[in-house]
Design a protein around this motif. Structure first.
Motif, PDB file in Angstrom:
ATOM      1  N   LEU A 149       0.826  -1.208   0.000  1.00 36.43           N
ATOM      2  CA  LEU A 149       0.000   0.000   0.000  1.00 36.43           C
ATOM      3  C   LEU A 149       0.860   1.257   0.000  1.00 36.43           C
ATOM      4  O   LEU A 149       2.051   1.214   0.341  1.00 36.43           O
ATOM      5  CB  LEU A 149      -0.928   0.000   1.214  1.00 36.43           C
ATOM      6  N   PRO A 150       0.282   2.400  -0.365  1.00 31.49           N
ATOM      7  CA  PRO A 150       1.037   3.658  -0.373  1.00 31.49           C
ATOM      8  C   PRO A 150       1.632   3.987   0.988  1.00 31.49           C
ATOM      9  O   PRO A 150       1.124   3.570   2.034  1.00 31.49           O
ATOM     10  CB  PRO A 150      -0.012   4.690  -0.798  1.00 31.49           C
ATOM     11  N   GLN A 151       2.701   4.766   0.955  1.00 32.34           N
ATOM     12  CA  GLN A 151       3.437   5.132   2.164  1.00 32.34           C
ATOM     13  C   GLN A 151       3.240   6.593   2.550  1.00 32.34           C
ATOM     14  O   GLN A 151       3.709   7.020   3.618  1.00 32.34           O
ATOM     15  CB  GLN A 151       4.927   4.872   1.933  1.00 32.34           C
ATOM     16  N   ALA A 152       2.572   7.360   1.700  1.00 34.93           N
ATOM     17  CA  ALA A 152       2.373   8.777   1.983  1.00 34.93           C
ATOM     18  C   ALA A 152       1.202   9.301   1.161  1.00 34.93           C
ATOM     19  O   ALA A 152       0.772   8.674   0.185  1.00 34.93           O
ATOM     20  CB  ALA A 152       3.634   9.581   1.666  1.00 34.93           C
ATOM     21  N   VAL A 153       0.704  10.452   1.575  1.00 33.69           N
ATOM     22  CA  VAL A 153      -0.356  11.154   0.846  1.00 33.69           C
ATOM     23  C   VAL A 153       0.234  12.434   0.277  1.00 33.69           C
ATOM     24  O   VAL A 153       0.784  13.258   1.020  1.00 33.69           O
ATOM     25  CB  VAL A 153      -1.546  11.497   1.769  1.00 33.69           C
ATOM     26  N   VAL A 154       0.147  12.595  -1.035  1.00 31.47           N
ATOM     27  CA  VAL A 154       0.648  13.799  -1.711  1.00 31.47           C
ATOM     28  C   VAL A 154      -0.547  14.634  -2.163  1.00 31.47           C
ATOM     29  O   VAL A 154      -1.424  14.141  -2.869  1.00 31.47           O
ATOM     30  CB  VAL A 154       1.518  13.434  -2.929  1.00 31.47           C
ATOM     31  N   ILE A 155      -0.571  15.897  -1.752  1.00 35.83           N
ATOM     32  CA  ILE A 155      -1.668  16.808  -2.110  1.00 35.83           C
ATOM     33  C   ILE A 155      -1.107  17.914  -3.002  1.00 35.83           C
ATOM     34  O   ILE A 155      -0.162  18.614  -2.612  1.00 35.83           O
ATOM     35  CB  ILE A 155      -2.309  17.436  -0.860  1.00 35.83           C
ATOM     36  N   LEU A 156      -1.698  18.077  -4.171  1.00 36.85           N
ATOM     37  CA  LEU A 156      -1.242  19.097  -5.108  1.00 36.85           C
ATOM     38  C   LEU A 156      -2.056  20.375  -4.966  1.00 36.85           C
ATOM     39  O   LEU A 156      -3.278  20.335  -4.820  1.00 36.85           O
ATOM     40  CB  LEU A 156      -1.351  18.579  -6.545  1.00 36.85           C
ATOM     41  N   GLY A 157      -1.375  21.497  -5.046  1.00 41.77           N
ATOM     42  CA  GLY A 157      -2.050  22.788  -4.981  1.00 41.77           C
ATOM     43  C   GLY A 157      -2.801  23.093  -6.258  1.00 41.77           C
ATOM     44  O   GLY A 157      -2.460  22.596  -7.332  1.00 41.77           O
ATOM     45  N   GLY A 158      -3.808  23.956  -6.132  1.00 39.87           N
ATOM     46  CA  GLY A 158      -4.620  24.327  -7.281  1.00 39.87           C
ATOM     47  C   GLY A 158      -4.812  25.818  -7.431  1.00 39.87           C
ATOM     48  O   GLY A 158      -5.685  26.266  -8.179  1.00 39.87           O
ATOM     49  N   GLY A 159      -4.000  26.607  -6.725  1.00 43.87           N
ATOM     50  CA  GLY A 159      -4.124  28.054  -6.852  1.00 43.87           C
ATOM     51  C   GLY A 159      -4.322  28.731  -5.507  1.00 43.87           C
ATOM     52  O   GLY A 159      -4.602  28.089  -4.486  1.00 43.87           O
ATOM     53  N   ALA A 160      -4.154  30.038  -5.517  1.00 43.06           N
ATOM     54  CA  ALA A 160      -4.278  30.832  -4.294  1.00 43.06           C
ATOM     55  C   ALA A 160      -5.001  32.134  -4.606  1.00 43.06           C
ATOM     56  O   ALA A 160      -5.222  32.489  -5.768  1.00 43.06           O
ATOM     57  CB  ALA A 160      -2.898  31.123  -3.713  1.00 43.06           C
ATOM     58  N   THR A 161      -5.391  32.831  -3.551  1.00 44.08           N
ATOM     59  CA  THR A 161      -6.032  34.131  -3.703  1.00 44.08           C
ATOM     60  C   THR A 161      -5.351  35.135  -2.787  1.00 44.08           C
ATOM     61  O   THR A 161      -4.810  34.758  -1.732  1.00 44.08           O
ATOM     62  CB  THR A 161      -7.532  34.065  -3.356  1.00 44.08           C
ATOM     63  N   ARG A 162      -5.361  36.394  -3.177  1.00 41.98           N
ATOM     64  CA  ARG A 162      -4.746  37.431  -2.340  1.00 41.98           C
ATOM     65  C   ARG A 162      -5.791  38.280  -1.626  1.00 41.98           C
ATOM     66  O   ARG A 162      -5.472  39.336  -1.104  1.00 41.98           O
ATOM     67  CB  ARG A 162      -3.883  38.341  -3.215  1.00 41.98           C
ATOM     68  N   HIS A 163      -7.006  37.815  -1.570  1.00 37.88           N
ATOM     69  CA  HIS A 163      -8.091  38.654  -1.043  1.00 37.88           C
ATOM     70  C   HIS A 163      -8.756  38.007   0.164  1.00 37.88           C
ATOM     71  O   HIS A 163      -9.975  37.949   0.259  1.00 37.88           O
ATOM     72  CB  HIS A 163      -9.115  38.914  -2.145  1.00 37.88           C
ATOM     73  N   ALA A 164      -7.940  37.506   1.107  1.00 39.89           N
ATOM     74  CA  ALA A 164      -8.492  36.901   2.311  1.00 39.89           C
ATOM     75  C   ALA A 164      -7.699  37.353   3.538  1.00 39.89           C
ATOM     76  O   ALA A 164      -7.090  36.537   4.240  1.00 39.89           O
ATOM     77  CB  ALA A 164      -8.478  35.380   2.190  1.00 39.89           C
ATOM     78  N   PRO A 165      -7.688  38.666   3.832  1.00 40.33           N
ATOM     79  CA  PRO A 165      -6.903  39.157   4.977  1.00 40.33           C
ATOM     80  C   PRO A 165      -7.422  38.654   6.311  1.00 40.33           C
ATOM     81  O   PRO A 165      -6.700  38.681   7.307  1.00 40.33           O
ATOM     82  CB  PRO A 165      -7.050  40.682   4.861  1.00 40.33           C
ATOM     83  N   GLU A 166      -8.674  38.162   6.335  1.00 38.41           N
ATOM     84  CA  GLU A 166      -9.264  37.725   7.603  1.00 38.41           C
ATOM     85  C   GLU A 166      -8.550  36.523   8.207  1.00 38.41           C
ATOM     86  O   GLU A 166      -8.695  36.238   9.406  1.00 38.41           O
ATOM     87  CB  GLU A 166     -10.756  37.395   7.402  1.00 38.41           C
ATOM     88  N   PHE A 167      -7.766  35.793   7.391  1.00 38.36           N
ATOM     89  CA  PHE A 167      -7.058  34.624   7.921  1.00 38.36           C
ATOM     90  C   PHE A 167      -5.684  34.979   8.477  1.00 38.36           C
ATOM     91  O   PHE A 167      -5.014  34.130   9.059  1.00 38.36           O
ATOM     92  CB  PHE A 167      -6.919  33.549   6.830  1.00 38.36           C
ATOM     93  N   GLY A 168      -5.259  36.216   8.269  1.00 40.87           N
ATOM     94  CA  GLY A 168      -4.023  36.683   8.871  1.00 40.87           C
ATOM     95  C   GLY A 168      -2.756  36.095   8.294  1.00 40.87           C
ATOM     96  O   GLY A 168      -1.717  36.069   8.950  1.00 40.87           O
ATOM     97  N   ARG A 169      -2.816  35.613   7.046  1.00 38.70           N
ATOM     98  CA  ARG A 169      -1.622  35.039   6.432  1.00 38.70           C
ATOM     99  C   ARG A 169      -0.850  36.100   5.665  1.00 38.70           C
ATOM    100  O   ARG A 169      -1.330  37.208   5.444  1.00 38.70           O
ATOM    101  CB  ARG A 169      -2.001  33.875   5.515  1.00 38.70           C
ATOM    102  N   GLU A 170       0.332  35.721   5.233  1.00 36.63           N
ATOM    103  CA  GLU A 170       1.228  36.635   4.530  1.00 36.63           C
ATOM    104  C   GLU A 170       0.559  37.284   3.320  1.00 36.63           C
ATOM    105  O   GLU A 170      -0.047  36.616   2.495  1.00 36.63           O
ATOM    106  CB  GLU A 170       2.461  35.844   4.072  1.00 36.63           C
TER     107      GLU A 170
END
Length: 262
Positions: A90-111
């Motif tokens: 069986l697999p040994q890890a889970v790989v998750i691929l990104g699908g894009g980002a947004t710059r309009h969510a200041p409420e989460f306090g990220r960079e």
């Protein structure tokens, strides 16, 4: 924002809806006075192109061949992990691929007020569910095509802070699916991992699976987030909708990426 990334995306979008329709419409307007017959033909072609590309049915026909790998059924998966041979097969890890980002969510306090977009959030949500059920470590992959915030770092924050699942590997250099595979495979090889569950959107799985297998990994597709299903009120999908246009845009872009090997 890198110039080559911007130029490439502008060029690609000339062939995708709705810009391809606008190109036909502008061409019709330009030639109408000098050659009315050609102008009318182009105008009709633009109208038909808009209608057809916005039909959910048409987008579905383009997207169907892109979707490979059946949806994983979690109860049989739990049972399989109890078998004596599970660790070797069986697999040994889970790989998750990104699908894009947004710059309009200041409420989460990220960079820079950035956050993962809806597609990435859906992938992370499913990936951490799979990781929790299988008790496997997680790798997130996604760079910064625009030269701003690294997608994988935000994915790791979401997985840890919002879903309570730690991320072991953060691959934040890749700019396309081929690089996702190459850089992720190197990180996993250093940890002795050669078999993975690959989590991405259903329409992206064909290209992602091919690239990860080419990078030397044994892949079990774990598709999610099928956003191409018909809306219940537009069956059988002949009436144009914004969602249908989005599906066509997404599928055509994916076919173009497959053609150039990214």
């Amino acid at each position: 924002m890198p110039f080559d990334w911007l130029a490439r995306n502008l060029l690609v979008n000339l062939f995708l809806p709705p810009v391809n329709v606008l190109v036909l419409a502008v061409a019709a307007f330009v030639v109408w006075r000098r050659c009315p017959r050609v102008g009318k033909t182009l105008a009709v072609a633009a109208a038909l192109a808009l209608w057809v590309q916005a039909m959910p049915w048409f987008g579905r026909q383009l997207a169907d061949p892109l979707e490979v790998g059946a949806v994983l059924e979690l109860p049989p998966l739990d049972a399989a992990r109890q078998l004596p041979s599970a660790a070797a097969t069986l697999p040994q890890a889970v790989v998750i691929l990104g699908g894009g980002a947004t710059r309009h969510a200041p409420e989460f306090g990220r960079e820079s007020g950035a956050d993962v977009n809806d597609a990435t959030l859906a992938r992370v949500r499913y990936g951490v569910l799979l990781a929790r059920r299988t008790q496997l470590p997680v790798l997130v992959s996604g760079g910064s095509p625009t030269g701003e915030v690294v997608e994988a770092r935000m994915m790791a924050q979401v997985a840890t802070d919002e879903f309570g699942v730690p991320v072991r590997w953060i691959e934040g250099q890749s700019l396309n699916t081929a690089q996702n595979a190459t850089f992720s495979a190197r990180m996993l090889a250093n940890a002795g991992v050669s078999r993975v569950y690959l989590v991405t959107s259903a329409w992206h799985m064909r290209r992602a699976r091919d690239q990860f297998e080419r990078a030397g990994l044994t892949v079990v597709p774990a598709p999610c987030c099928n956003a191409n299903a018909f809306e219940s009120d537009v069956m059988p999908g002949w009436w144009p909708t914004v969602g249908g246009l989005r599906t066509t845009h997404q599928a055509l872009r994916e076919w173009m990426a497959l053609a150039v090997g990214h």
